[in-house]
Design a protein around this motif. Structure first.
Motif, PDB file in Angstrom:
ATOM      1  N   GLY A  46     129.706 113.272 -23.406  1.00 47.85           N
ATOM      2  CA  GLY A  46     129.008 114.256 -22.591  1.00 47.85           C
ATOM      3  C   GLY A  46     127.508 114.244 -22.768  1.00 47.85           C
ATOM      4  O   GLY A  46     126.792 114.882 -22.004  1.00 47.85           O
ATOM      5  N   ASP A  47     127.003 113.541 -23.774  1.00 46.12           N
ATOM      6  CA  ASP A  47     125.559 113.434 -23.953  1.00 46.12           C
ATOM      7  C   ASP A  47     124.971 112.545 -22.866  1.00 46.12           C
ATOM      8  O   ASP A  47     125.677 111.807 -22.197  1.00 46.12           O
ATOM      9  CB  ASP A  47     125.213 112.836 -25.317  1.00 46.12           C
ATOM     10  CG  ASP A  47     125.333 113.835 -26.457  1.00 46.12           C
ATOM     11  OD1 ASP A  47     125.513 115.031 -26.166  1.00 46.12           O
ATOM     12  OD2 ASP A  47     125.248 113.409 -27.612  1.00 46.12           O
ATOM     13  N   SER A  48     123.665 112.603 -22.731  1.00 45.50           N
ATOM     14  CA  SER A  48     122.994 111.721 -21.789  1.00 45.50           C
ATOM     15  C   SER A  48     121.709 111.186 -22.407  1.00 45.50           C
ATOM     16  O   SER A  48     121.153 111.779 -23.331  1.00 45.50           O
ATOM     17  CB  SER A  48     122.698 112.455 -20.477  1.00 45.50           C
ATOM     18  OG  SER A  48     121.890 113.573 -20.697  1.00 45.50           O
ATOM     19  N   VAL A  49     121.258 110.054 -21.903  1.00 49.22           N
ATOM     20  CA  VAL A  49     120.000 109.456 -22.323  1.00 49.22           C
ATOM     21  C   VAL A  49     119.126 109.289 -21.087  1.00 49.22           C
ATOM     22  O   VAL A  49     119.618 109.054 -19.991  1.00 49.22           O
ATOM     23  CB  VAL A  49     120.199 108.099 -23.035  1.00 49.22           C
ATOM     24  CG1 VAL A  49     120.906 108.279 -24.355  1.00 49.22           C
ATOM     25  CG2 VAL A  49     120.944 107.116 -22.168  1.00 49.22           C
ATOM     26  N   ILE A  50     117.820 109.428 -21.292  1.00 51.05           N
ATOM     27  CA  ILE A  50     116.861 109.322 -20.201  1.00 51.05           C
ATOM     28  C   ILE A  50     115.830 108.280 -20.594  1.00 51.05           C
ATOM     29  O   ILE A  50     115.088 108.462 -21.561  1.00 51.05           O
ATOM     30  CB  ILE A  50     116.182 110.680 -19.948  1.00 51.05           C
ATOM     31  CG1 ILE A  50     117.231 111.765 -19.707  1.00 51.05           C
ATOM     32  CG2 ILE A  50     115.220 110.572 -18.762  1.00 51.05           C
ATOM     33  CD1 ILE A  50     116.687 113.175 -19.771  1.00 51.05           C
ATOM     34  N   TYR A  51     115.804 107.168 -19.852  1.00 52.00           N
ATOM     35  CA  TYR A  51     114.865 106.089 -20.133  1.00 52.00           C
ATOM     36  C   TYR A  51     113.556 106.358 -19.395  1.00 52.00           C
ATOM     37  O   TYR A  51     113.553 106.530 -18.177  1.00 52.00           O
ATOM     38  CB  TYR A  51     115.448 104.745 -19.699  1.00 52.00           C
ATOM     39  CG  TYR A  51     114.482 103.607 -19.910  1.00 52.00           C
ATOM     40  CD1 TYR A  51     114.155 103.194 -21.192  1.00 52.00           C
ATOM     41  CD2 TYR A  51     113.884 102.960 -18.834  1.00 52.00           C
ATOM     42  CE1 TYR A  51     113.259 102.168 -21.401  1.00 52.00           C
ATOM     43  CE2 TYR A  51     112.991 101.935 -19.035  1.00 52.00           C
ATOM     44  CZ  TYR A  51     112.681 101.542 -20.318  1.00 52.00           C
ATOM     45  OH  TYR A  51     111.783 100.531 -20.527  1.00 52.00           O
ATOM     46  N   ILE A  52     112.427 106.410 -20.122  1.00 47.53           N
ATOM     47  CA  ILE A  52     111.139 106.742 -19.514  1.00 47.53           C
ATOM     48  C   ILE A  52     110.124 105.606 -19.582  1.00 47.53           C
ATOM     49  O   ILE A  52     108.967 105.788 -19.218  1.00 47.53           O
ATOM     50  CB  ILE A  52     110.542 107.999 -20.177  1.00 47.53           C
ATOM     51  CG1 ILE A  52     110.308 107.770 -21.667  1.00 47.53           C
ATOM     52  CG2 ILE A  52     111.426 109.211 -19.918  1.00 47.53           C
ATOM     53  CD1 ILE A  52     109.456 108.831 -22.315  1.00 47.53           C
ATOM     54  N   GLY A  53     110.533 104.424 -20.008  1.00 46.28           N
ATOM     55  CA  GLY A  53     109.605 103.314 -20.196  1.00 46.28           C
ATOM     56  C   GLY A  53     108.909 102.836 -18.942  1.00 46.28           C
ATOM     57  O   GLY A  53     107.834 102.261 -19.009  1.00 46.28           O
ATOM     58  N   GLN A  54     109.491 103.092 -17.779  1.00 46.31           N
ATOM     59  CA  GLN A  54     108.939 102.586 -16.534  1.00 46.31           C
ATOM     60  C   GLN A  54     108.115 103.622 -15.771  1.00 46.31           C
ATOM     61  O   GLN A  54     107.582 103.323 -14.710  1.00 46.31           O
ATOM     62  CB  GLN A  54     110.078 102.095 -15.629  1.00 46.31           C
ATOM     63  CG  GLN A  54     110.836 103.193 -14.896  1.00 46.31           C
ATOM     64  CD  GLN A  54     111.677 104.109 -15.774  1.00 46.31           C
ATOM     65  OE1 GLN A  54     111.836 103.882 -16.957  1.00 46.31           O
ATOM     66  NE2 GLN A  54     112.208 105.169 -15.202  1.00 46.31           N
ATOM     67  N   LEU A  55     107.973 104.818 -16.298  1.00 45.20           N
ATOM     68  CA  LEU A  55     107.301 105.883 -15.559  1.00 45.20           C
ATOM     69  C   LEU A  55     105.800 105.617 -15.421  1.00 45.20           C
ATOM     70  O   LEU A  55     105.102 105.454 -16.422  1.00 45.20           O
ATOM     71  CB  LEU A  55     107.514 107.235 -16.234  1.00 45.20           C
ATOM     72  CG  LEU A  55     108.952 107.734 -16.271  1.00 45.20           C
ATOM     73  CD1 LEU A  55     109.022 109.096 -16.943  1.00 45.20           C
ATOM     74  CD2 LEU A  55     109.551 107.793 -14.878  1.00 45.20           C
ATOM     75  N   PRO A  56     105.288 105.583 -14.181  1.00 39.74           N
ATOM     76  CA  PRO A  56     103.875 105.290 -13.970  1.00 39.74           C
ATOM     77  C   PRO A  56     102.951 106.300 -14.658  1.00 39.74           C
ATOM     78  O   PRO A  56     101.875 105.931 -15.156  1.00 39.74           O
ATOM     79  CB  PRO A  56     103.689 105.370 -12.449  1.00 39.74           C
ATOM     80  CG  PRO A  56     105.028 105.529 -11.857  1.00 39.74           C
ATOM     81  CD  PRO A  56     106.003 105.798 -12.946  1.00 39.74           C
ATOM     82  N   GLU A  57     103.376 107.566 -14.724  1.00 38.03           N
ATOM     83  CA  GLU A  57     102.542 108.594 -15.333  1.00 38.03           C
ATOM     84  C   GLU A  57     102.341 108.369 -16.828  1.00 38.03           C
ATOM     85  O   GLU A  57     101.417 108.926 -17.420  1.00 38.03           O
ATOM     86  CB  GLU A  57     103.165 109.992 -15.134  1.00 38.03           C
ATOM     87  CG  GLU A  57     103.302 110.411 -13.689  1.00 38.03           C
ATOM     88  CD  GLU A  57     104.664 110.082 -13.082  1.00 38.03           C
ATOM     89  OE1 GLU A  57     105.050 110.775 -12.141  1.00 38.03           O
ATOM     90  OE2 GLU A  57     105.346 109.143 -13.562  1.00 38.03           O
TER      91      GLU A  57
END
Length: 64
Positions: A46-57
Motif C-alpha cells: 500500500g505504500d507508494s514512491v514518487i520519483y522527482i529526478g526529472q522535474l524541471p523545477e
C-alpha cells in the motif's frame, strides 16, 4: 504492492504526496538501498514512491 508515480511537475508531485503519503526519491540507489520487502519492511503493502529526478523545477538553483 508498492505504487510508483512519476509526476510531470512539482505541483503534481505535491498533489500526489498529499493524497498518497508517498516516499520521495531521486534515483534508484536511494530506493534500493532502503528497500526491505514484506510486512514491517521499509515499504509495506500500500505504500507508494514518487520519483522527482526529472522535474524541471528541481533542475536548477537560482538566487534572487
Amino acid at each position: 504492492m508498492v505504487k510508483a508515480y512519476r509526476p510531470d511537475s512539482l505541483r503534481e508531485a505535491l498533489t500526489i504526496m498529499s493524497q498518497s503519503h508517498g516516499r520521495i526519491f531521486n534515483g534508484g540507489t536511494d530506493l534500493m538501498v532502503k528497500y526491505v520487502p514484506g510486512p514491517g519492511g521499509v515499504f509495506d503493502s500500500g505504500d507508494s514512491v514518487i520519483y522527482i529526478g526529472q522535474l524541471p523545477e528541481l533542475q536548477q538553483l537560482s538566487v534572487d
